[in-house]
Motif scaffolding. Structure first.
Motif, PDB file in Angstrom:
ATOM      1  N   SER A 122       0.806  -1.227   0.000  1.00 42.97           N
ATOM      2  CA  SER A 122       0.000   0.000   0.000  1.00 42.97           C
ATOM      3  C   SER A 122       0.839   1.277   0.000  1.00 42.97           C
ATOM      4  N   GLY A 123       2.156   1.158   0.103  1.00 40.28           N
ATOM      5  CA  GLY A 123       3.010   2.348   0.203  1.00 40.28           C
ATOM      6  C   GLY A 123       2.925   3.232  -1.031  1.00 40.28           C
ATOM      7  N   ILE A 124       2.996   4.557  -0.800  1.00 39.69           N
ATOM      8  CA  ILE A 124       2.998   5.527  -1.909  1.00 39.69           C
ATOM      9  C   ILE A 124       4.185   6.468  -1.716  1.00 39.69           C
ATOM     10  N   VAL A 125       4.996   6.609  -2.765  1.00 39.11           N
ATOM     11  CA  VAL A 125       6.144   7.527  -2.719  1.00 39.11           C
ATOM     12  C   VAL A 125       5.909   8.641  -3.731  1.00 39.11           C
ATOM     13  N   PHE A 126       5.941   9.897  -3.256  1.00 41.47           N
ATOM     14  CA  PHE A 126       5.846  11.046  -4.164  1.00 41.47           C
ATOM     15  C   PHE A 126       7.256  11.580  -4.370  1.00 41.47           C
ATOM     16  N   LEU A 127       7.750  11.420  -5.573  1.00 41.56           N
ATOM     17  CA  LEU A 127       9.140  11.770  -5.905  1.00 41.56           C
ATOM     18  C   LEU A 127       9.136  13.109  -6.642  1.00 41.56           C
ATOM     19  N   ASP A 128       9.400  14.185  -5.915  1.00 42.02           N
ATOM     20  CA  ASP A 128       9.333  15.531  -6.494  1.00 42.02           C
ATOM     21  C   ASP A 128      10.672  15.903  -7.140  1.00 42.02           C
ATOM     22  N   GLU A 129      10.633  16.948  -7.964  1.00 44.57           N
ATOM     23  CA  GLU A 129      11.847  17.501  -8.615  1.00 44.57           C
ATOM     24  C   GLU A 129      12.608  16.439  -9.410  1.00 44.57           C
ATOM     25  N   ILE A 130      11.879  15.528 -10.051  1.00 47.54           N
ATOM     26  CA  ILE A 130      12.542  14.465 -10.819  1.00 47.54           C
ATOM     27  C   ILE A 130      13.282  15.041 -12.026  1.00 47.54           C
ATOM     28  N   ASP A 131      12.796  16.187 -12.521  1.00 52.46           N
ATOM     29  CA  ASP A 131      13.447  16.787 -13.702  1.00 52.46           C
ATOM     30  C   ASP A 131      14.855  17.297 -13.391  1.00 52.46           C
ATOM     31  N   LYS A 132      15.125  17.565 -12.089  1.00 55.07           N
ATOM     32  CA  LYS A 132      16.445  18.115 -11.729  1.00 55.07           C
ATOM     33  C   LYS A 132      17.555  17.064 -11.825  1.00 55.07           C
TER      34      LYS A 132
END
Length: 464
Positions: free
Chosen positions: A271-281
Motif C-alpha cells: 500500500s506504500g505511496i512515494v511522491f518523488l518531487d523535482e525528478i526533472d532536476k
C-alpha cells in the motif's frame, strides 16, 4: 478498526476531496484517483493474479506553482496508507557524499510502523485507561506492607499481628473505593501527586553520517537503547497529567512491537505511496559530463527501487514491487525524454498540468478551503480588523499575476503570495494602531499599491 492501506473512497470521492483545496488540474486528479482505486482493486484479488498486478506509476509534468506538490500533500492526508514525499535532488549516486536512495523505502517503512502502532494504541486505549486509573489509586492508597516478626512467631506472640493483617486489607479496600469514587466525580483532577515515569532517551543525532551507514546507525542506536536499563525519574504532576502519562505507558506495554513491525512491512509493500518531487532536476540533457554523471547515477539508483527490488530496513527486508511511485517535475530545462529510457518506461501514466489562467487565479484566491484571502482575513481579524476584498480587486490581482507570470518567470499560484503581500503591506504594518477597523480593498487600492511595479518592467522582475 479500519484496516490500514485499504482506501475505499471511489475515484469521484477522491477528486471531490482534492477539489476542496486545489483549483483545476482535473486530469491529474483523475489519474491519481484511478491509481488509488486500483490499489484497492488489486487488494481484492486472490492467488497469483494479486502478485502479478503491479501499480502503474504516474509522471506529473507542469511548471512550478500549478499544484503538483499540493496534490501530494492533500493525498497524504486523504489516503489510509504509508505515504512519503521526497525530493530527488536530495539523493546522490552511491559513492558520493549524500543520502542513499534506499533511505526512501526505510523512511516509508518508518511511516508505516507509526501508522500501525497508532492503530494498535487506539485499540487498547480503554484497557490502558483502566490500568492508568489503578496506578493513580496506587499513588493515593499504597498497598499495605506485610511486616513479619520472626521472634514473635517463635514465641507464639503473633495473635495481634494476625488481627492487624485481617483489618488492613479491609481498610485498604475501603480507602481505595473512596478515592475511586472521588476520581470518577473528577474531584481530584488538579491535585498534585508524585509519580515515577520512564525517562525517554534522546536519539544520538549525528552518531553516523554518510549514505551507506544510515541504516547501521539506526540499528546501533536501537540496540544500545534496548541493552541499557530503563531509567525512572520522579515528577510532580496533576492527576489529569498523570492519567495521560500512565495511559500512554500502559498502552505501550499492551502492544506487541514485533507484530506491529511485521504488519508495517506488509502494509508498506502493498500500500506504500512515494511522491518523488523535482525528478526533472536529475534528468540529464544531451551528453553527460562532470556533475551530470552523478545526476544520471541517481536515476540509475532510483531505477531498481521503482522496478522492484528488496531493501533492507531495521524491520526486515521490504520488497518494492507493489509500491506506487508518483513523480513530478517542472521540466523547464529538460524534457521527460531526457530521463534514462528504463526510468521513462517505469512511469507509463503521463499527466500534463496546465498553466494557470486569470479565471484560475480568481478561484484560487477565493474558493479553496484554505484560500489565500481567507487566510489574510483570519490573520488580521486577530487584530480586530475586518478585511473585505471587492470582486474588482480580486479580478485585478488575478490579472496582474497573469501579466507578471507572462513577462517574468511563470511561477504559477505562488505569484499570488508575492502580490498579496505587497498589496497588504501597509495594512499589516499599521493594523495594531488603525482606528478604522473596517478595511476595504478595491481595484483602485490594488493599482495604487502596485503601480510602480506594474509600470516598470525591470522593477517587477527584480521585486516579483
Amino acid at each position: 478498526m479500519e484496516q490500514i492501506g485499504v482506501n475505499e473512497q471511489t475515484p469521484r470521492e477522491i477528486v471531490e476531496e482534492l477539489n476542496r483545496y486545489i483549483v483545476g488540474q482535473d486530469e491529474a486528479k483523475r489519474s491519481v484517483a484511478i491509481a488509488l482505486r486500483n490499489r484497492w482493486r488489486s487488494r481484492q484479488l486472490t492467488g497469483a493474479m494479486k502478485e502479478e498486478v503491479i501499480p502503474k506509476n504516474i509522471l506529473m509534468i507542469g511548471s512550478t506553482g500549478v499544484g503538483k506538490t499540493e496534490i501530494a500533500r492533500r493525498l497524504a492526508r486523504l489516503v489510509k496508507a504509508p505515504f512519503i514525499k521526497v525530493e530527488a535532488t536530495k539523493f546522490t549516486e552511491v559513492g558520493y557524499v549524500g543520502r542513499d536512495v534506499e533511505s526512501i523505502i526505510r523512511d516509508l517503512t518508518e511511516a508505516a510502523v507509526r501508522m500501525v502502532r497508532q492503530q494498535r494504541l487506539d485499540e487498547v486505549q480503554d484497557k490502558a485507561k483502566e490500568q492508568a486509573e489503578e496506578r493513580i489509586l496506587d499513588v493515593f492508597v499504597p498497598e499495605p506492607k506485610k511486616s513479619q516478626n520472626p521472634l514473635g512467631r517463635l514465641f507464639g506472640g503473633d495473635d495481634d499481628e494476625e488481627k492487624k493483617t485481617e483489618e488492613e486489607p479491609k481498610k485498604y479496600q475501603a480507602g481505595r473505593e473512596w478515592v475511586r469514587k472521588r476520581l470518577e466525580k473528577g474531584e481530584l483532577e488538579n491535585e498534585l501527586i508524585e509519580i515515577d515515569v520512564e525517562e525517554t532517551r534522546r536519539p544520538m543525532v549525528g552518531m553516523f553520517s554518510g549514505s551507506s551507514l544510515e541504516g547501521m546507525g539506526d540499528n546501533l542506536q536501537d540496540m544500545i537503547g534496548n541493552i541499557m536499563p530503563k531509567r525512572h525519574k520522579k515528577r510532580k504532576v496533576t492527576v489529569a497529567q498523570a492519567r495521560k502519562i500512565f495511559t500512554q505507558e500502559e498502552a505501550g506495554k499492551l502492544i506487541d512491537m514485533e507484530a506491529v513491525a511485521e504488519e508495517a512491512v506488509k502494509v508498506t509493500e502493498y500500500s506504500g505511496i512515494v511522491f518523488l518531487d523535482e525528478i526533472d532536476k536529475v534528468a540529464v540533457k544531451g551528453n553527460s559530463s562532470g556533475a551530470d554523471v552523478s545526476r544520471e547515477g541517481v536515476q540509475r539508483d532510483i531505477l531498481p527501487i521503482v522496478e522492484g527490488s528488496q531493501v533492507s530496513t531495521k524491520y526486515g527486508p521490504v520488497r518494492t514491487d507493489h509500491i506506487l511511485f508518483i513523480a513530478a517535475g517542472a521540466f523547464h530545462m529538460a524534457k521527460p525524454s531526457d530521463l534514462i529510457p528504463e526510468l521513462q518506461g517505469r512511469f507509463p501514466i503521463r499527466v500534463e498540468l496546465k498553466s494557470l489562467r486569470k479565471e484560475d487565479f480568481e478561484r484560487i484566491l477565493t474558493e479553496p478551503k484554505n484560500a489565500l484571502i481567507k487566510q489574510y482575513e483570519a490573520m488580521l481579524a486577530t487584530e480586530g480588523l475586518t478585511l473585505t476584498f471587492k470582486p474588482d480587486a480580486i479580478s485585478r490581482i488575478a490579472e496582474l499575476a497573469c501579466e507578471v507570470n507572462e513577462q517574468a518567470e511563470d511561477i504559477g499560484a505562488r505569484r499570488l503570495h508575492t502580490l498579496l503581500e505587497k498589496v497588504l503591506e501597509d495594512v499589516s504594518f499599521n493594523a495594531p494602531e488603525l482606528t478604522d477597523k473596517n478595511v476595504v480593498i478595491d481595484a483602485d487600492y490594488v493599482n495604487k499599491r502596485l503601480s510602480d511595479i506594474v509600470v516598470n518592467r525591470d522593477l517587477s522582475q527584480f521585486i516579483l
